[in-house]
Design a protein around this motif. Structure first.
Motif, short mmCIF file in Angstrom:
data_model
loop_
_atom_site.label_atom_id
_atom_site.label_comp_id
_atom_site.label_asym_id
_atom_site.label_seq_id
_atom_site.Cartn_x
_atom_site.Cartn_y
_atom_site.Cartn_z
N LYS A 115 0.84 -1.21 0.00
CA LYS A 115 0.00 0.00 0.00
C LYS A 115 0.88 1.26 0.00
CE LYS A 115 -2.70 1.99 3.34
NZ LYS A 115 -3.39 1.88 4.60
N VAL A 116 1.89 1.25 0.83
CA VAL A 116 2.76 2.44 0.94
C VAL A 116 3.47 2.68 -0.39
CG1 VAL A 116 4.79 3.40 2.10
CG2 VAL A 116 3.08 2.19 3.42
N LYS A 117 3.94 1.59 -1.01
CA LYS A 117 4.65 1.75 -2.29
C LYS A 117 3.70 2.28 -3.37
CE LYS A 117 8.49 -1.42 -1.69
NZ LYS A 117 9.00 -2.78 -1.85
N ALA A 118 2.47 1.77 -3.36
CA ALA A 118 1.51 2.18 -4.40
C ALA A 118 1.14 3.66 -4.29
CB ALA A 118 0.25 1.32 -4.31
N GLN A 119 1.15 4.18 -3.06
CA GLN A 119 0.73 5.59 -2.87
C GLN A 119 1.90 6.57 -2.90
OE1 GLN A 119 -1.13 5.30 0.93
NE2 GLN A 119 -3.10 4.64 0.10
N GLY A 120 3.11 6.05 -3.19
CA GLY A 120 4.32 6.86 -3.07
C GLY A 120 4.25 8.22 -3.73
N ALA A 121 3.72 8.26 -4.95
CA ALA A 121 3.75 9.50 -5.72
C ALA A 121 2.92 10.60 -5.07
CB ALA A 121 3.25 9.22 -7.13
N LEU A 122 1.96 10.21 -4.23
CA LEU A 122 1.04 11.20 -3.64
C LEU A 122 1.65 11.90 -2.42
CD1 LEU A 122 -2.14 8.94 -3.63
CD2 LEU A 122 -1.52 10.69 -5.31
N ARG A 123 2.76 11.35 -1.97
CA ARG A 123 3.30 11.79 -0.69
C ARG A 123 4.33 12.90 -0.85
NH1 ARG A 123 4.28 6.52 0.43
NH2 ARG A 123 2.15 6.12 1.04
N SER A 124 4.59 13.68 0.20
CA SER A 124 5.65 14.69 0.13
C SER A 124 6.99 13.95 0.08
CB SER A 124 5.60 15.60 1.34
OG SER A 124 6.01 14.87 2.48
N PRO A 125 8.03 14.58 -0.54
CA PRO A 125 9.32 13.88 -0.62
C PRO A 125 9.90 13.56 0.76
CG PRO A 125 9.40 16.06 -1.71
CD PRO A 125 8.02 15.89 -1.18
N GLY A 126 9.62 14.41 1.75
CA GLY A 126 10.16 14.16 3.09
C GLY A 126 9.54 12.93 3.72
N LEU A 127 8.22 12.84 3.65
CA LEU A 127 7.55 11.68 4.25
C LEU A 127 7.92 10.42 3.46
CD1 LEU A 127 5.75 10.81 6.53
CD2 LEU A 127 3.76 11.18 5.08
N GLN A 128 8.05 10.56 2.16
CA GLN A 128 8.42 9.42 1.32
C GLN A 128 9.78 8.87 1.78
OE1 GLN A 128 6.69 7.72 -0.59
NE2 GLN A 128 8.24 6.46 -1.61
N ALA A 129 10.74 9.76 2.03
CA ALA A 129 12.08 9.30 2.45
C ALA A 129 11.99 8.58 3.81
CB ALA A 129 13.02 10.50 2.55
N GLN A 130 11.15 9.10 4.70
CA GLN A 130 10.99 8.43 6.01
C GLN A 130 10.35 7.06 5.84
OE1 GLN A 130 9.03 10.97 8.99
NE2 GLN A 130 9.80 12.75 7.91
N TYR A 131 9.30 7.01 5.00
CA TYR A 131 8.59 5.74 4.81
C TYR A 131 9.48 4.68 4.16
CZ TYR A 131 3.89 7.30 6.24
OH TYR A 131 2.79 7.71 6.97
N GLU A 132 10.38 5.14 3.25
CA GLU A 132 11.28 4.15 2.63
C GLU A 132 12.15 3.48 3.69
OE1 GLU A 132 13.25 6.24 -0.57
OE2 GLU A 132 11.35 6.40 -1.67
#
Ligand SMILES: Cc1cc2nc3c(=O)[nH]c(=O)nc-3n(C[C@H](O)[C@H](O)[C@H](O)COP(=O)(O)OP(=O)(O)OC[C@H]3O[C@@H](n4cnc5c(N)ncnc54)[C@H](O)[C@@H]3O)c2cc1C
Length: 640
Positions: free
Chosen positions: A409-426
């Motif tokens: 789910k997190v990977k599928a929604q990646g593009a919708l997220r801010s770059p900062g949160l995306q880096a944390q989630y990775e």
């Protein structure tokens, strides 16, 4: 060292430190080692230096709701955010304990002193903060500690296994194993003795020798920040004690800072220059001036508010509050991360065999125990020691599937997220995939759960389960331009459904632990959640009613690149300023997992224990804050 307002007003100091709490006193003590610089600490609360309710061991929770010693911040009520399908109202209006007065939250915490997984610290560096890695952190954390090993005979009987080289030897914070133990937690040399750690081992959380080297994944006995010679709390004031007599350090109490003042001219590179701060005392307003820097150490809830009151924050929010914007920094007060806990209590079969804090509810027992404490004996020497940590897939048969679905789910929604949160989630995904411990269980020799109250004359053990790597993110912002108004705390607990799933699986594990031998053999019955909570649906509802924050609020002034949601850079300078730094737990950009300890023994009654505890909670990150602030001090001094 303690100075009057008259002595400091309109004067200038090289460094002004806002907040004499955990981090603030570390920085004040280290900076004032250089006699050529002048340092001023402005603390909102009292001095509290001889306050027994702070210094006496075993008085956990005594200061909850205390009007002078606890800020008792409340979460937004009603919550500002509503999330489809989740009833969040149950968290509205719940208090969050935060220490007020010299020592800050280190004066009200539950003094567990252990270390997080090394991966959690290295993740801070990987988010764009060179030098903020495990090797450096542990060097500084050890600098803060003096570990006093247990007597050899005690270590042998209790099988307390530690590596002396993992601990500090001459820092201001004394640590030790609690002088009194419950009798059911440790590994013990006598294998027939009941042992929480053996039950955790039987469920796959094998005992680890001394989890302080960054590899805590399993079960162990934790150390605490108490001086075993005096049975007094070792806390940030120990740093101040080291600095006593320094003429270049001034500390003013009852001096809440309202805002940072800025110089009319910007620096040569166009940055805002702080010229000092404005504070109040007895209702009057004063100013002090900064020759070099203003350092905010007001904690993760107040530091963002002070920045906003000073015109540093999201310009839209500031304009709504009528505060002129000096630096448009929308990340201030965002990225809030919290550890959430739920607690299960079990009634003991043979109460006389074990030590718990429950008997203190009886005023006669309390009197007797206070006498014993004066002789360095008795129940006030108890602490909360047994710890287990693991990843979700090790704790739950559903864990691997739940984690895999969440990662997808997190990977599928990646593009919708801010770059900062995306880096944390990775990084969070990587932790899930590598099985880094994100769940924690802490044992407590007392009753501490909801909703069923304890019964008089009985003894209980409580297992607190904590989710250390939350996916939800909250906000904390100034509610008005008035510095006296508390900020709005909207933590967004369980906004991400995976957090709730984690908590439910953890609770199932706690219940299983209560039935697993050898611990299960001494348990008469589960008191909370209790027999009436059976189905998954009932469990979800119980978690929603009883879970709460453990008061490890972090992230509000995150140390991150500015385009990834940063408020401070790796030198802890606020973006856009020449000389404002933040040094407290608010800079932690991605939450860490470390053994958390909790319990609360107000001297009055055990019922109050559970009420105060369950609404205010417990937690720990002081060990991290000491190490972080030591590193910060060397950055400010230019040593690193
Ligand atoms: C109940 C509880 C139990 C805990 N248990 C543990 C534990 O067992 N082990 C562990 O390691 N950690 C524990 N923690 C967490 C840990 O103690 C904190 O994370 C840590 O102390 C925070 O340090 P800090 O420097 O960020 O903030 P604080 O220590 O809170 O310092 C902030 C200071 O700033 C002051 N201040 C605020 N606003 C202003 C202003 N406007 N002007 C001037 N001064 C101001 C405050 O009064 C305070 O003194 C616990 C926390 C709580 C609440």
């Amino acid at each position: 060292m303690l100075a009057s307002v008259e002595n400091v007003t309109e004067r200038s100091f090289d460094y002004i430190i806002v907040g004499g709490g955990t981090a603030g006193l570390v920085v004040a003590s280290r900076l004032s080692e250089d006699p050529s610089v002048s340092v001023l600490v402005l603390e909102a609360g009292r001095a509290n230096l001889d306050d027994e309710s702070i210094t006496m061991s075993g008085t956990f929770g005594k200061n909850f709701f205390h009007p002078e010693n606890d800020w008792a911040f409340m979460t937004a009520s009603p919550p500002l955010t509503e999330f489809a399908g989740l009833e969040l109202n149950f968290y509205a209006g719940s208090p969050k304990a935060h220490g007020k007065g010299l020592g800050g939250t280190s004066g009200m915490n539950f003094y567990v002193f252990t270390q997080p997984p090394a991966e959690d610290i290295n993740a801070i560096e990987r988010l764009g903060n060179p030098g903020w890695n495990w090797d450096r952190y542990i060097h500084y954390s050890r600098k803060s500690e003096t570990f006093i090993p247990p007597d050899e005979s005690v270590a042998k009987t209790e099988r307390l296994e530690y590596d002396a080289e993992n601990h500090g030897t001459d820092g201001p914070i004394t640590t030790c194993y609690a002088p009194m133990t419950s009798g059911w937690e440790g590994l013990y040399q006598d294998a027939s003795q009941i042992s929480l750690l053996r039950s955790l081992g039987n469920l796959g959380l094998k005992p680890v020798k001394d989890a302080t080297k960054g590899d805590g994944n399993g079960s162990w006995m934790a150390t605490c920040s108490v001086d075993p010679h005096t049975n007094r709390r070792a806390y940030a004031v120990s740093y101040l004690n080291q600095a006593r007599g320094r003429r270049n350090l001034s500390v003013v109490v009852r001096a809440p800072v309202s805002r940072i003042l800025s110089a009319p001219e910007k620096s040569a590179d166009g940055k805002l220059v702080a010229s000092g701060v404005e504070f109040t005392h007895d209702g009057k307003s004063y100013r002090v001036l900064a020759n070099r820097e203003v350092i905010l150490s007001a904690g993760a809830i107040k530091s963002p508010q002070i920045l906003e009151l000073s015109g540093i924050g999201n310009k839209d929010l500031l304009s709504k509050l009528g505060i002129p914007t000096k630096i448009d920094l929308p990340s201030v007060g965002e990225n809030v991360q919290e550890h959430i806990f739920a607690a299960a209590s079990f009634e003991l079969k043979d109460p006389e065999k074990y030590n718990t804090l429950d008997p203190i509810a009886d005023p006669e027992v309390l009197k007797e125990q206070l006498k014993l404490y004066a002789e360095h004996k008795g129940l006030f020497l108890l602490s909360f020691l047994g710890i287990g940590t693991a990843s979700l897939d090790r704790l739950s048969p559903n864990g691997a599937a739940l984690s895999a679905a969440h990662i997808d789910k997190v990977k599928a929604q990646g593009a919708l997220r801010s770059p900062g949160l995306q880096a944390q989630y990775e990084l969070q995904i990587e932790k899930l995939e590598k099985g880094i411990a994100s769940m924690e269980l802490v044992s407590m020799p007392t009753f501490l759960s909801r909703p069923n109250p304890p019964e008089a004359g009985k003894k209980y053990i409580t297992i607190v389960s904590i989710m250390n790597h939350p996916w939800s993110r909250g906000t904390i912002h100034a509610a008005s331009a008035d510095p006296q108004s508390p900020p709005t705390v909207d933590p967004h607990y369980f906004e991400d459904e995976f957090d709730l799933q984690n908590m439910v699986e953890l609770v199932k594990f706690m219940r299983k632990l209560g039935k697993t031998a050898p611990l299960g053999d001494i348990i008469a019955r589960e008191h909370n959640p209790g027999a009436e909570v059976e189905t998954d649906e009932q469990l979800v509802s119980w978690v929603k009613k009883t879970a709460n924050s453990i008061a490890h609020t972090s992230g509000t002034c995150s140390m991150l690149p500015q385009d990834k949601g940063g408020v401070v850079d790796p030198r802890l300078k606020v973006y856009g300023t020449a000389n404002v730094r933040v040094v407290d737990l608010s800079i932690l950009p991605l939450h860490i997992g470390a053994p958390t300890q909790s319990a609360c023994v107000p001297l009055s009654s055990a019922i109050k224990i559970s009420e105060a505890m369950l609404t205010c909670n417990c937690g720990e990150r002081a060990a991290y804050v000491y190490g972080m602030a030591e590193q910060a001090a060397d950055i400010i001094k230019g040593v690193i």
